[in-house]
Design a protein around this motif. Structure first.
Motif, short mmCIF file in Angstrom:
data_model
loop_
_atom_site.label_atom_id
_atom_site.label_comp_id
_atom_site.label_asym_id
_atom_site.label_seq_id
_atom_site.Cartn_x
_atom_site.Cartn_y
_atom_site.Cartn_z
N ALA A 150 0.83 -1.21 0.00
CA ALA A 150 0.00 0.00 0.00
C ALA A 150 0.87 1.26 0.00
O ALA A 150 0.55 2.24 -0.68
CB ALA A 150 -0.93 0.00 1.20
N LEU A 151 1.98 1.22 0.74
CA LEU A 151 2.89 2.38 0.76
C LEU A 151 3.52 2.59 -0.62
O LEU A 151 3.72 3.71 -1.06
CB LEU A 151 3.99 2.18 1.80
N GLU A 152 3.82 1.48 -1.28
CA GLU A 152 4.44 1.57 -2.60
C GLU A 152 3.49 2.24 -3.61
O GLU A 152 3.92 2.98 -4.48
CB GLU A 152 4.82 0.17 -3.10
N HIS A 153 2.20 1.97 -3.48
CA HIS A 153 1.23 2.47 -4.44
C HIS A 153 0.44 3.67 -3.92
O HIS A 153 -0.55 4.06 -4.51
CB HIS A 153 0.28 1.35 -4.85
N ALA A 154 0.88 4.28 -2.83
CA ALA A 154 0.17 5.44 -2.28
C ALA A 154 0.31 6.62 -3.24
O ALA A 154 1.39 6.87 -3.78
CB ALA A 154 0.73 5.80 -0.92
N GLU A 155 -0.78 7.33 -3.43
CA GLU A 155 -0.77 8.47 -4.34
C GLU A 155 0.03 9.64 -3.78
O GLU A 155 0.59 10.43 -4.52
CB GLU A 155 -2.20 8.91 -4.64
N ASP A 156 0.08 9.74 -2.46
CA ASP A 156 0.76 10.88 -1.85
C ASP A 156 2.26 10.62 -1.63
O ASP A 156 2.91 11.36 -0.92
CB ASP A 156 0.09 11.27 -0.53
N GLU A 157 2.79 9.58 -2.26
CA GLU A 157 4.22 9.25 -2.13
C GLU A 157 4.63 9.25 -0.65
O GLU A 157 5.13 10.23 -0.12
CB GLU A 157 5.10 10.24 -2.90
N ALA A 158 4.36 8.14 0.02
CA ALA A 158 4.66 8.01 1.45
C ALA A 158 6.09 8.44 1.74
O ALA A 158 6.99 8.24 0.93
CB ALA A 158 4.46 6.56 1.87
N ASP A 159 6.27 9.07 2.89
CA ASP A 159 7.60 9.57 3.22
C ASP A 159 8.57 8.40 3.44
O ASP A 159 8.17 7.27 3.67
CB ASP A 159 7.54 10.49 4.44
N GLY A 160 9.84 8.71 3.34
CA GLY A 160 10.89 7.69 3.44
C GLY A 160 10.87 6.94 4.76
O GLY A 160 11.10 5.73 4.79
N ILE A 161 10.58 7.62 5.84
CA ILE A 161 10.57 6.97 7.16
C ILE A 161 9.44 5.95 7.23
O ILE A 161 9.62 4.84 7.74
CB ILE A 161 10.45 8.01 8.29
N ALA A 162 8.28 6.28 6.69
CA ALA A 162 7.15 5.33 6.68
C ALA A 162 7.51 4.10 5.83
O ALA A 162 7.21 2.96 6.21
CB ALA A 162 5.89 5.99 6.15
N ARG A 163 8.17 4.32 4.70
CA ARG A 163 8.58 3.19 3.86
C ARG A 163 9.61 2.34 4.58
O ARG A 163 9.56 1.11 4.55
CB ARG A 163 9.12 3.69 2.53
N LEU A 164 10.58 2.99 5.23
CA LEU A 164 11.60 2.25 5.97
C LEU A 164 10.97 1.41 7.08
O LEU A 164 11.30 0.24 7.25
CB LEU A 164 12.65 3.20 6.55
N ARG A 165 10.03 2.00 7.81
CA ARG A 165 9.34 1.24 8.86
C ARG A 165 8.58 0.06 8.26
O ARG A 165 8.56 -1.03 8.82
CB ARG A 165 8.39 2.15 9.63
N GLY A 166 7.95 0.27 7.10
CA GLY A 166 7.24 -0.81 6.43
C GLY A 166 8.17 -1.93 6.01
O GLY A 166 7.85 -3.12 6.16
N ILE A 167 9.33 -1.58 5.49
CA ILE A 167 10.32 -2.58 5.08
C ILE A 167 10.80 -3.37 6.29
O ILE A 167 10.85 -4.60 6.28
CB ILE A 167 11.51 -1.89 4.37
N ARG A 168 11.15 -2.66 7.38
CA ARG A 168 11.66 -3.35 8.59
C ARG A 168 10.57 -4.23 9.20
O ARG A 168 10.85 -5.32 9.69
CB ARG A 168 12.16 -2.32 9.61
N SER A 169 9.32 -3.76 9.17
CA SER A 169 8.21 -4.54 9.69
C SER A 169 8.03 -5.82 8.90
O SER A 169 7.83 -6.91 9.46
CB SER A 169 6.93 -3.71 9.65
N LEU A 170 8.13 -5.73 7.58
CA LEU A 170 8.02 -6.92 6.74
C LEU A 170 9.18 -7.87 6.99
O LEU A 170 8.98 -9.09 7.11
CB LEU A 170 7.95 -6.55 5.26
N LEU A 171 10.40 -7.34 7.12
CA LEU A 171 11.55 -8.20 7.39
C LEU A 171 11.40 -8.94 8.72
O LEU A 171 11.69 -10.15 8.82
CB LEU A 171 12.84 -7.38 7.39
N ALA A 172 10.94 -8.24 9.74
CA ALA A 172 10.74 -8.88 11.05
C ALA A 172 9.67 -9.95 10.96
O ALA A 172 9.81 -11.04 11.53
CB ALA A 172 10.37 -7.84 12.09
N ALA A 173 8.59 -9.66 10.24
CA ALA A 173 7.51 -10.65 10.10
C ALA A 173 7.99 -11.87 9.32
O ALA A 173 7.69 -13.01 9.68
CB ALA A 173 6.31 -10.01 9.41
N LEU A 174 8.75 -11.64 8.25
CA LEU A 174 9.28 -12.77 7.48
C LEU A 174 10.25 -13.60 8.31
O LEU A 174 10.25 -14.83 8.23
CB LEU A 174 9.99 -12.26 6.21
N ASP A 175 11.06 -12.93 9.12
CA ASP A 175 12.03 -13.64 9.95
C ASP A 175 11.33 -14.54 10.97
O ASP A 175 11.84 -15.61 11.30
CB ASP A 175 12.92 -12.62 10.66
#
Length: 162
Positions: free
Chosen positions: A17-42
């Protein structure tokens, strides 16, 4: 049917959803999303299931490690054994992580490195002087199991005090 746990799927969907957000999510939100996904995958049981399926199909630990981007020893540490053995290793790791990471400052005497610096010699020279009885040293053990070698420069070794 998906093989990912619901928590992992939710983290993946949030990042998507962050990747396809129209308002271009800020870098910190994307970074948190990436880290959250990595933790969940781990933490996702799908990885353990995949390892077990690979091993059952004849894969070696070297192949498992290569696929996971780990060393064979790290792969075995993470996934070898039954569920109870894996859980016991994870719990032991959590307990080690709960220990204080800094060295206590209220220990008696000097550390070997501090004594070496004060005398202008190497740490190995301090150990040699302790072995020869030229310096007094004690090992101080803390209640949590950590131990520290402490050197006492002002105190004569026990052999000289008698």
């Amino acid at each position: 049917m998906t093989f990912l746990a619901p928590e992992t799927r939710a983290a993946l969907d949030a990042l998507h959803a962050l990747e396809h957000a129209e308002d271009e999510a800020d870098g910190i939100a994307r970074l948190r999303g990436i880290r959250s996904l990595l933790a969940a995958l781990d933490a996702d049981p799908a990885a353990l299931a995949a390892v077990r399926a690979g091993l059952a199909a004849g894969a070696s630990w070297d192949e498992v490690a290569d696929a996971a981007g780990l060393t064979p020893a790290a792969a075995k540490q993470r996934w070898a054994g039954n569920d109870a053995e894996i859980a016991a290793r994870q719990e032991a790791s959590r307990k080690r992580g709960q220990r204080p990471s800094s060295k206590p400052t209220d220990l008696p005497g000097l550390s070997v490195a501090e004594a070496a610096a004060k005398l202008g010699v190497t740490p190995q020279a301090i150990y040699l002087r302790v072995t020869r009885g030229q310096l007094r040293a004690e090992t101080v053990e803390l209640p949590d199991g950590r131990s520290y070698k402490r050197v006492f420069l002002d105190d004569p070794p026990e052999s000289e005090t008698s």
